[in-house]
Design a protein around this motif. Structure first.
Motif, short mmCIF file in Angstrom:
data_model
loop_
_atom_site.label_atom_id
_atom_site.label_comp_id
_atom_site.label_asym_id
_atom_site.label_seq_id
_atom_site.Cartn_x
_atom_site.Cartn_y
_atom_site.Cartn_z
N UNK A 101 0.85 -1.18 0.17
CA UNK A 101 -0.02 -0.01 -0.12
C UNK A 101 0.89 1.29 0.08
N UNK A 102 1.75 1.32 0.90
CA UNK A 102 2.67 2.38 0.81
C UNK A 102 3.63 2.45 -0.10
N UNK A 103 3.74 3.67 -0.67
CA UNK A 103 4.40 3.89 -1.90
C UNK A 103 6.02 3.80 -1.43
N UNK A 104 6.83 3.05 -2.29
CA UNK A 104 8.06 2.89 -2.08
C UNK A 104 8.74 2.36 -3.59
N UNK A 105 10.02 1.83 -3.26
CA UNK A 105 10.67 1.31 -4.56
C UNK A 105 10.69 -0.11 -4.90
N UNK A 106 9.90 -0.41 -6.02
CA UNK A 106 9.70 -2.15 -6.26
C UNK A 106 11.13 -2.68 -6.91
N UNK A 107 11.64 -3.61 -6.23
CA UNK A 107 12.74 -4.61 -6.97
C UNK A 107 12.24 -5.80 -7.48
N UNK A 108 12.08 -5.93 -8.84
CA UNK A 108 11.58 -7.20 -9.11
C UNK A 108 12.87 -8.01 -9.56
N UNK A 109 12.92 -9.17 -9.07
CA UNK A 109 14.08 -9.93 -9.36
C UNK A 109 13.61 -11.40 -9.98
#
Lengths: 322, 766
Positions: free
Chosen positions: A200-208
């Motif tokens: 929910x909280x905005x942030x940095x998504x790192x997809x591996x």
């Protein structure tokens, strides 16, 4: 922070433990060398500190912005923190002290599907590499007093750990990763939609992930994060053999993720295969560019400095990694 | 070539396939290696079974690529497999040393074979080249071929001549011995009998059980040998050639000849008088000819009589035109004299010299056989004839018991001295006919069977026979004994009698037929009063003479009824003349006319002319001369032209003794010293056949037309063989191009494999 910054790196603690070999910081970023270490926490520490020792500027510097109080200058203090306004009024040197802030959330999304277990000869598996990257990033994030969370997924979200800035969070993350053997097929769309709803909280998504799914669906899923106003970094983990297709003998390829087996003379099909995978990569890249998603290709034989520095750039600028 | 060489695996049938396509193999067993052609297929299949396994994540891309490229990949695999299989097959084929049959028929080194060498031994082969004769060249080539024969090969050797000589008939495995035979063999100075040569060749080939047969001709391809114009046995020749072809033997012909070779030759010697007697001038005539394409100025021709140089003449020899040189000579002694003409030496020496033996007689011996002998003057049938031939002869030829015998001096008519003898018909069988030069039979009813045989032999050996008809003649008797298929001596059948001398129903005049025949050429252009002596002869009765169709007999004079009056033919060496009417005046007024002695004299000379012929013959013809039976089996010492001496003996048959010399190979003078009781010395001249002097050749391409069905592989030059016999053996071998093809396929295979594997794209992720 300061002490961390100046911490030297003892060569004798290097992975080889040999006094005769010259060990450079890069050796600690080599995934093969790191893989020999026991425990991902050690891997993360070595990787990050190995990376940091190679930098001129501390990455830990100046993330906190909230002013706390003044302190009188003493010799040895960094003059960059001198409050010159106070000096102009009082003719005395005071330093500004700041309060640490942990308001950035980093979500690490780790693909643990079966296809990630592939490892060509001499390389670590894609999953292992992704874990190393995840651990390193978690370590880095926690040392910046930010909060980091982890979700593992295959065709669905398997486990999830909420972001936290606690020092123990690294251990939690590593534990979770170690419990997550890849089993299922990748189904990124559902997973990404699901995860997007959860964070929910905005942030940095790192997809591996190796993103082995239909590229349109993958991009569609990633777009959902962007819709939630997250910053997204796609770290596309591939094995070098998956690009070069270096086989010469007739080979039976046993498909992971239940795609069946096929026996083929690799020389006859190499060109066509390479065209296919190239198209796939191009489609993902194009999709990411359109959706304003940072795309970072990672090879499992690649130095860990690449994902770390990419993360740092994304963290600093908030934009544009690949 | 032969069936044996055709490999059963390829089963190229020589009957069905043109010879050009026939394949032979030097190492046919290698063809079993063709099974190795399956190796690439097996490897391909094994490869499919033997593979590694690997886990693979990016399966979806591999499957997509496979789906899109399935057909292309299959096609490439098939092409590659085909190339590899072809490569192995070609390699095996090359290793089996295949040979195109048509190109390497003779000296192909394969199985054991029966090889027949046929050497041209005709006179033209004796032409001198730079250091040896053409025949010696042929011999050295033959020796080389023998030397290069393989173990187990058998050889035969035939000399092409007239008649051909089979030197080694039984196929001989003893190569050394064959080599020695080649050393000993000599060319003849005669021509060739191609038909007989092919017949000999066939017999020799049939004598060997080996299935693999090879025939090798070594010849100069002279036209006289290979395309004799007017050869009457071309059908027989074609039959022999067809048999050779039926045996599927394709001969090789080594052409040793060269075109446009120069040659001059003495082509003819003759005497103008049919009979030569002592003291009478005779005209000797020599003909020389230039066979070159360029005229030859001032060629020297020397004439010799009995070894003494006569006149020497320098003549210009135009191209192709014979030049005649005349020379008058008077022989002083009786016996055989040798007239010889010599022209400047050239490379072909045998024909630069020609000899003519001239038998010079003291007198011409004529026997008159009278079918109606009467004692009264001019009552006997032959009285007018005797008077005409020998005017000095008195008319005392009356006593049948003691035949008249007289000699006359040369008369005004130019007749030689003649010794006449008259006998009644009944005594003919007791007379030695061989002693006479001419026998004239007048009104003889019919010859007995032994008489007919004796007369036939007499004529064929060179005697002259003149036959007059008359009222006593039995046409049936003559025809049945001397005009039948097995003994066709007469120039015409005697038919029914025409006219009636008793009733004098009508007279027939003589038609001189334009005075073309030698008997009456003297009358040509004479004045009418002289001519009337012949043309006004009235004949009341004659026997119709029926000339058989296709006969070579010539009609000298005819009656105005169109029937022949005088008809003449050559038989063997001798001649036969028939006169349709009587020799006396019973049926015709001819004996009363001045033309009678003239024509009768000519007739005697013409009939006697065969006596010269028997002394002169050509290389390859036997020499035969008859003698009285009293000579018995006298010994004969024969001196040959090469100065050798041979001991012979006369042979005896039922009526006479005779000398027979087998066909000589060498031209020149043969002298026979016949021992007692005959004690005579005889000379015989043997000359080269004129056709052999002509250096014209049959081109290899025209050989098929000149000898129908004969299609040998012609090797153009001797060098081709001498240079490297292996080259000839290797002719038609195709393993080299095959190996080159294999090499090309290896390259193609590598290229293709590289091309398939090369297609790598640099997949970039950035």
């Amino acid at each position: 922070m300061e002490s961390e910054k100046n911490k030297g790196f003892d060569a004798s603690h290097g992975p080889k433990g040999s006094e005769t070999e010259v060990i450079t910081p890069n050796d600690y970023l080599d995934p093969q060398n790191l893989a020999k270490l026991q425990g991902l926490d050690l891997v993360a520490r070595r990787a990050v500190e190995g990376y940091v020792s190679g930098l001129h500027k501390s990455p830990y510097h100046g993330f906190s912005v909230e002013f706390a109080e003044h302190r009188e200058y003493a010799p040895g203090d960094d003059i960059r923190h001198v409050d010159w306004k106070v000096w102009s009024k009082t003719d005395k040197l005071y330093l500004k002290l700041y309060e640490e802030e942990t308001n950035l959330l980093t979500y690490l999304l780790l693909d643990t599907s079966q296809s990630m277990e592939y490892a060509s000869e001499g390389n670590v598996s894609k999953l292992m590499y992704a874990k190393m990257v995840a651990a390193s990033l978690a370590y880095l994030v926690l040392h910046q007093s930010d909060a980091v969370g982890l979700s593992t997924f295959d065709s669905r979200v398997v486990r999830a750990l909420k972001p936290s800035g606690q020092a123990s969070q690294l251990k939690e993350i590593i534990n979770l990763m170690n419990q997550a053997p890849g089993r299922e097929k990748t189904n990124l769309t559902t997973v990404f939609h699901d995860l997007a709803e959860r964070s929910k909280r905005r942030g940095l998504i790192v997809v591996l992930s190796d993103l082995f799914d239909d590229p349109d669906r993958v991009v569609a899923g990633l777009k959902h994060f962007r819709h939630r106003r997250h910053d997204v970094v796609v770290m596309h983990v591939l094995d070098p053999a998956e690009l070069s297709f270096p086989f010469r003998q007739t080979t039976e390829f046993k498909g992971l993720e239940g795609l069946g087996d096929v026996q083929v003379d690799p020389l006859t099909i190499r060109q066509a295969y390479q065209a296919e995978i190239q198209n796939f990569i191009e489609a993902i890249k194009r999709g990411c560019r359109v959706a304003d998603i940072d795309y970072l290709p990672l090879m499992t034989d690649q130095n860990l400095a690449v994902p770390i520095s990419a993360y740092l750039r994304a963290r600093q600028s908030g934009r544009k990694v690949g | 070539m032969t069936d044996a060489l055709l490999n059963p695996l390829l089963s190229l049938n020589a009957d069905a396939m043109p010879q050009l396509l026939a394949l032979g193999f030097g190492a046919p067993w290698m063809l079993w290696g063709m099974a190795a052609g399956t190796i690439p297929v097996v490897i391909h299949l094994l490869n499919k079974r033997k593979y590694r396994q690997t886990q693979w994540a990016a399966m979806r891309f591999l499957l997509a690529a496979l789906r899109k490229n399935k057909r292309r990949i299959e096609l490439e695999q098939w092409i590659l497999l085909a190339i590899r299989t072809l490569l192995v097959l070609l390699l095996i084929l090359a290793m089996s040393r295949p040979v195109l049959e048509s190109l390497a028929p003779a000296l192909f080194a394969g199985q054991r074979s029966h090889r027949v060498l046929v050497l041209d031994g005709s006179m033209s082969m004796t032409r001198k080249l730079t250091d040896q004769t053409r025949f010696e060249r042929a011999k050295s080539l033959a020796r080389q071929i023998v030397k290069e024969a393989r173990r187990g090969d058998v050889l035969s050797l035939i000399l092409m001549a007239d008649p051909p000589k089979v030197i080694v008939g039984e196929p001989s495995p003893n190569l050394e011995q064959v080599g020695r035979e080649i050393d000993l063999i000599q060319a003849t100075q005669g021509g060739t009998d191609l038909t007989a040569t092919f017949a000999s060749l066939r017999r020799v080939l049939e004598s060997s059980p080996l299935p693999n047969k090879e025939v090798l001709f070594l010849t100069d391809l002279q036209r006289a040998t290979w395309a004799r114009p007017g050869s009457d046995n071309s059908a027989a020749l074609k039959l022999e050639v067809d048999k050779l072809n039926a045996a599927k033997i394709r001969p090789v012909l080594i052409d040793l000849g060269a075109s446009s070779e120069p040659n001059t030759a003495v082509i003819n010697l003759s005497i103008t008088s049919p009979v030569v007697t002592m003291g009478v001038p005779v005209n000797l005539r020599a003909q020389v000819r230039n066979f070159t394409t360029q005229s030859k100025p001032s060629a020297r021709v020397r004439l010799y009589v009995d070894g003494q140089l006569g006149p020497e003449q320098s003549v210009d020899l135009p191209v192709g035109e014979p030049v005649t040189i005349n020379f008058t000579y008077i022989f002083r002694d009786a016996g055989d004299h040798v007239f010889e003409a010599v022209i400047d030496d050239d490379p072909l020496g045998a024909d630069d010299r020609r000899r003519l033996v001239v038998p010079v007689k003291e007198k011409l011996r004529i026997l008159l056989v009278d079918g109606d002998l009467k004692p009264e003057p001019f009552a006997a049938e032959t009285d007018y004839l005797a008077q005409a031939l020998s005017p000095a002869e008195s008319l005392q030829a009356a006593d049948p018991a003691t035949p008249n015998s007289a000699t006359a001096a040369p008369s005004d008519t130019g007749l030689p001295p003649i010794a006449l003898e008259v006998i009644p018909e009944s005594r003919l069988n007791s007379v030695e006919v061989g002693l006479y030069d001419v026998i004239m039979m007048a009104n003889v009813s019919q010859p007995s069977i032994p008489e007919a045989a004796a007369l036939d032999k007499y004529v064929r050996q060179g005697g002259g026979l003149v036959i007059f008809t008359g009222d006593r003649v039995s046409p049936e008797g003559w025809n049945s004994r001397l005009a039948v298929a097995e003994r066709d001596l007469l120039p015409a059948m005697i038919g029914q009698s025409i006219g009636d001398a008793v009733k004098k129903t009508g007279a027939f005049l003589i038609d001189p037929l334009g005075y073309r025949h030698p008997l009456v050429t003297a009358y040509e252009g004479a004045n009418p009063s002289v001519l009337s002596g012949l043309t006004q002869v009235a004949t009341l009765q004659y026997h119709k003479l029926i000339r058989p169709p296709e006969s070579t007999a010539r009609v000298a004079l005819a009656f105005d009824s169109g029937d022949p009056a005088v008809i003449e033919v050559s038989k063997g060496r001798g001649r036969v003349v028939m006169i349709a009417t009587s020799a006396d005046s019973q049926w015709t007024t001819w004996p009363l006319h001045p033309s009678y002695p003239v024509v009768m004299g000519e007739m005697a000379l013409l009939a006697a002319s065969g006596r010269t012929g028997e002394k002169n013959s050509l290389v390859g013809e036997p020499i035969e001369q008859a003698y009285p039976a009293s000579a018995g089996t006298a010994t004969v010492a024969l001196r040959t032209p090469d100065k050798g001496t041979r001991e012979l003996a006369l042979k005896v048959d039922s009526e006479s003794s005779y000398l027979r010399i087998d066909p000589p190979d060498v031209s020149g003078l043969y002298e026979a010293e016949i021992g007692p009781p005959l004690s005579r010395r005889e000379k015989f001249a043997v000359n080269v056949p004129v056709v052999e002097s002509d250096p014209a050749r049959v081109e290899a391409s025209a050989l098929k037309e000149s000898v129908p069905g004969f299609d040998p592989v012609v090797i153009k030059s001797a060098e081709e063989l001498t240079k490297a016999a292996e080259d000839v053996a290797r002719r038609g071998e195709i393993h080299r191009p095959l190996l080159i093809a294999v090499l090309a396929l290896i390259l193609l295979e590598t290229l293709m494999a590289w091309w398939i594997g090369r297609r790598v794209v640099r997949v970039s992720t950035t």
